[in-house]
Design an enzyme around this catalytic site. Sequence first.
Site, PDB file in Angstrom:
ATOM      1  N   LEU A  33       0.830  -1.228   0.000  1.00 52.48           N
ATOM      2  CA  LEU A  33       0.000   0.000   0.000  1.00 52.48           C
ATOM      3  C   LEU A  33       0.853   1.263   0.000  1.00 52.48           C
ATOM      4  O   LEU A  33       0.345   2.364   0.260  1.00 52.48           O
ATOM      5  CB  LEU A  33      -1.013   0.001   1.153  1.00 52.48           C
ATOM      6  CG  LEU A  33      -2.078  -1.117   1.087  1.00 52.48           C
ATOM      7  CD1 LEU A  33      -3.090  -0.932   2.212  1.00 52.48           C
ATOM      8  CD2 LEU A  33      -2.788  -1.154  -0.276  1.00 52.48           C
ATOM      9  N   GLY A  36      -0.285   1.453  -3.775  1.00 54.43           N
ATOM     10  CA  GLY A  36      -1.598   0.899  -4.112  1.00 54.43           C
ATOM     11  C   GLY A  36      -2.711   1.505  -3.274  1.00 54.43           C
ATOM     12  O   GLY A  36      -2.476   2.198  -2.285  1.00 54.43           O
ATOM     13  N   SER A 116       8.363  -4.128 -18.895  1.00 51.41           N
ATOM     14  CA  SER A 116       8.035  -2.858 -19.551  1.00 51.41           C
ATOM     15  C   SER A 116       8.800  -2.704 -20.853  1.00 51.41           C
ATOM     16  O   SER A 116       9.955  -3.152 -20.962  1.00 51.41           O
ATOM     17  CB  SER A 116       8.405  -1.684 -18.628  1.00 51.41           C
ATOM     18  OG  SER A 116       8.342  -0.446 -19.315  1.00 51.41           O
ATOM     19  N   TYR A 140      15.043   2.486 -13.361  1.00 55.93           N
ATOM     20  CA  TYR A 140      13.777   1.733 -13.328  1.00 55.93           C
ATOM     21  C   TYR A 140      13.791   0.656 -14.425  1.00 55.93           C
ATOM     22  O   TYR A 140      13.561  -0.522 -14.162  1.00 55.93           O
ATOM     23  CB  TYR A 140      12.588   2.676 -13.550  1.00 55.93           C
ATOM     24  CG  TYR A 140      11.365   1.975 -14.070  1.00 55.93           C
ATOM     25  CD1 TYR A 140      11.028   2.035 -15.418  1.00 55.93           C
ATOM     26  CD2 TYR A 140      10.573   1.199 -13.228  1.00 55.93           C
ATOM     27  CE1 TYR A 140       9.925   1.360 -15.906  1.00 55.93           C
ATOM     28  CE2 TYR A 140       9.468   0.532 -13.714  1.00 55.93           C
ATOM     29  CZ  TYR A 140       9.156   0.607 -15.060  1.00 55.93           C
ATOM     30  OH  TYR A 140       8.069  -0.068 -15.551  1.00 55.93           O
ATOM     31  N   LYS A 144      13.966  -3.651 -14.429  1.00 51.45           N
ATOM     32  CA  LYS A 144      13.037  -4.538 -15.144  1.00 51.45           C
ATOM     33  C   LYS A 144      13.819  -5.532 -16.006  1.00 51.45           C
ATOM     34  O   LYS A 144      13.526  -6.730 -16.036  1.00 51.45           O
ATOM     35  CB  LYS A 144      12.077  -3.716 -16.013  1.00 51.45           C
ATOM     36  CG  LYS A 144      11.035  -2.938 -15.239  1.00 51.45           C
ATOM     37  CD  LYS A 144      10.012  -3.855 -14.580  1.00 51.45           C
ATOM     38  CE  LYS A 144       8.930  -3.063 -13.871  1.00 51.45           C
ATOM     39  NZ  LYS A 144       7.922  -3.933 -13.210  1.00 51.45           N
ATOM     40  N   ASN A 168       2.414   1.536 -23.504  1.00 48.59           N
ATOM     41  CA  ASN A 168       1.870   2.580 -22.617  1.00 48.59           C
ATOM     42  C   ASN A 168       0.452   2.270 -22.146  1.00 48.59           C
ATOM     43  O   ASN A 168      -0.500   2.529 -22.867  1.00 48.59           O
ATOM     44  CB  ASN A 168       1.938   3.934 -23.333  1.00 48.59           C
ATOM     45  CG  ASN A 168       3.368   4.399 -23.468  1.00 48.59           C
ATOM     46  OD1 ASN A 168       4.201   3.716 -24.058  1.00 48.59           O
ATOM     47  ND2 ASN A 168       3.663   5.550 -22.882  1.00 48.59           N
ATOM     48  N   ARG A 280      11.468  16.561 -23.357  1.00 50.31           N
ATOM     49  CA  ARG A 280      11.811  15.946 -22.057  1.00 50.31           C
ATOM     50  C   ARG A 280      12.989  15.012 -22.273  1.00 50.31           C
ATOM     51  O   ARG A 280      12.952  14.161 -23.175  1.00 50.31           O
ATOM     52  CB  ARG A 280      10.605  15.176 -21.509  1.00 50.31           C
ATOM     53  CG  ARG A 280      10.830  14.493 -20.188  1.00 50.31           C
ATOM     54  CD  ARG A 280       9.547  13.897 -19.625  1.00 50.31           C
ATOM     55  NE  ARG A 280       9.065  12.769 -20.441  1.00 50.31           N
ATOM     56  CZ  ARG A 280       7.997  12.008 -20.084  1.00 50.31           C
ATOM     57  NH1 ARG A 280       7.305  12.291 -18.995  1.00 50.31           N
ATOM     58  NH2 ARG A 280       7.628  11.000 -20.843  1.00 50.31           N
TER      59      ARG A 280
HETATM   60  C1  WQD Z   1       4.099   9.565 -23.309  1.00 52.20           C
HETATM   61  C2  WQD Z   1       4.343  10.682 -24.296  1.00 52.20           C
HETATM   62  C3  WQD Z   1       5.944  12.319 -23.560  1.00 52.20           C
HETATM   63  C4  WQD Z   1       3.530  13.848 -20.230  1.00 52.20           C
HETATM   64  C5  WQD Z   1       6.707   5.898 -19.330  1.00 52.20           C
HETATM   65  C6  WQD Z   1       7.734   4.970 -18.814  1.00 52.20           C
HETATM   66  C7  WQD Z   1       7.416   3.559 -19.209  1.00 52.20           C
HETATM   67  C8  WQD Z   1       6.007   3.206 -18.811  1.00 52.20           C
HETATM   68  C9  WQD Z   1       5.014   4.231 -19.328  1.00 52.20           C
HETATM   69  C10 WQD Z   1       6.111   1.903 -16.799  1.00 52.20           C
HETATM   70  C11 WQD Z   1       5.819  11.054 -24.387  1.00 52.20           C
HETATM   71  C12 WQD Z   1       4.554  12.932 -23.703  1.00 52.20           C
HETATM   72  C13 WQD Z   1       3.945  13.102 -21.325  1.00 52.20           C
HETATM   73  C14 WQD Z   1       3.330  15.245 -20.365  1.00 52.20           C
HETATM   74  C15 WQD Z   1       3.942  15.086 -22.682  1.00 52.20           C
HETATM   75  N1  WQD Z   1       5.901   3.098 -17.412  1.00 52.20           N
HETATM   76  N2  WQD Z   1       4.135  13.717 -22.529  1.00 52.20           N
HETATM   77  N3  WQD Z   1       3.536  15.808 -21.595  1.00 52.20           N
HETATM   78  O1  WQD Z   1       7.479   8.220 -21.171  1.00 52.20           O
HETATM   79  O2  WQD Z   1       6.316   6.870 -23.008  1.00 52.20           O
HETATM   80  O3  WQD Z   1       6.686   5.849 -20.748  1.00 52.20           O
HETATM   81  O4  WQD Z   1       5.442   5.519 -18.855  1.00 52.20           O
HETATM   82  O5  WQD Z   1       6.376   0.840 -17.274  1.00 52.20           O
HETATM   83  O6  WQD Z   1       8.328   2.734 -18.556  1.00 52.20           O
HETATM   84  O7  WQD Z   1       8.965   5.316 -19.407  1.00 52.20           O
HETATM   85  O8  WQD Z   1       5.007   7.636 -21.027  1.00 52.20           O
HETATM   86  O9  WQD Z   1       2.997   8.969 -20.560  1.00 52.20           O
HETATM   87  O10 WQD Z   1       5.230   9.771 -19.638  1.00 52.20           O
HETATM   88  O11 WQD Z   1       4.758   9.937 -22.082  1.00 52.20           O
HETATM   89  O12 WQD Z   1       4.130  15.627 -23.780  1.00 52.20           O
HETATM   90  O13 WQD Z   1       2.969  15.981 -19.396  1.00 52.20           O
HETATM   91  O14 WQD Z   1       3.670  11.839 -23.836  1.00 52.20           O
HETATM   92  O15 WQD Z   1       6.927  13.189 -24.069  1.00 52.20           O
HETATM   93  O16 WQD Z   1       6.087  11.378 -25.741  1.00 52.20           O
HETATM   94  P1  WQD Z   1       6.451   7.209 -21.566  1.00 52.20           P
HETATM   95  P2  WQD Z   1       4.463   9.106 -20.741  1.00 52.20           P
END
Ligand code: WQD
Length: 323
Positions: A33, A36, A116, A140, A144, A168, A280
């Site tokens: 938790l 979670g 992942s 991270y 994995k 995703n 980013r």
């Molecule tokens: C998606 C796209 C950002 C937020 C991460 C982890 C991965 C998995 C999923 C666990 C990207 C863009 C995002 C924002 C934006 N997690 N974005 N503004 O980075 O693909 O994957 O989460 O397993 O391991 O790395 O996911 O949702 O953060 O980003 O423009 O405020 O959205 O640049 O292109 P990501 P995300």
Amino acid sequence: MAVLVTGGAGYIGSHTVALLTQQQRDVVVLDSLELGTKSRIDTVPFFQGNISDERLIEKICKKHDITEVIHFAAYKAVGESMEQPLRYYNNNVGGTIDLVRALLANGVERMVFSSSAAVYGNPASVPVTEDSPLLPESVYAETKAVMERFLASCDAIGMRSVSLRYFNAAGASADSSIGEDWSMSQNLVPLVMKAILGFSGPLNVFGNDYPTPDGTCIRDYIHVEDLADAHVKALDYLEQGGASLACNVGTGRGTSVLEVIDIAEQVSGRKVPHVVTSRRAGDPTSVYADPTLVRALLGWKATRDLRDIITSAWNWHSKIENV
Ligand code: WQD
């Protein structure tokens, strides 16, 4: 015979528990938790604790006749992992080693593991196949990849496993009973919803100068209920004697950030306040799955599209307006 779900009170874990329960399978949840939410899994036997607690694992296995495990429990914040490598390796890798030791000591020899697509890092080509090199770019993602390799080596001591490499995950249950907690996520879809509903400032679009059709990054968004189904099919595969493997779990379709914003505006009937900012660090230009292997071996494919994902997310997050 019951399935032990570690981290079952989490986002993907709770949707998987819901599906297993709908299928009348006996489920037991172990969750610390820390991340979670207990109310997500009120209908099944629950133990609060840590995956490293071997006495607790023994107690659960004996009391509930555990025969298989779905292992979600892990820390998963990419940015945080870079600042806290000891905590991430200790919890994610060390905890998994302790868990496997305790499971084998209690006769449990089948595990579905929550991996992942981040293990691929910035793939050289898309769609990504399972023989793409593992080049994790965060602590991270490294944990994995290490856990996958550890589990693959455990074949030799009797533990068969399926490592599911999620792309995703997004969306919420169709009945809006469970969903993602946007206070614990930096992922795009919950942040889009937060911006629409006015619980944050404008969404930051991290760069629109990528070599993609609209200049924004491309990802493979998969409905969390489709993802839950992949875990159930992986359990069935192992129960039928399937050999250990690691496979992608994605739709095979790439979607840009601006396309997500566009669908969110259509579904909600409202504008997504957003501003384009700088890229980013660490964001790959384009990552989406080749799902051939998961379909061939587990008989799984995504059945819900991006509009289903965004509609379920909107129905879940917009409930806050009725509070
Ligand atoms: C998606 C796209 C950002 C937020 C991460 C982890 C991965 C998995 C999923 C666990 C990207 C863009 C995002 C924002 C934006 N997690 N974005 N503004 O980075 O693909 O994957 O989460 O397993 O391991 O790395 O996911 O949702 O953060 O980003 O423009 O405020 O959205 O640049 O292109 P990501 P995300």
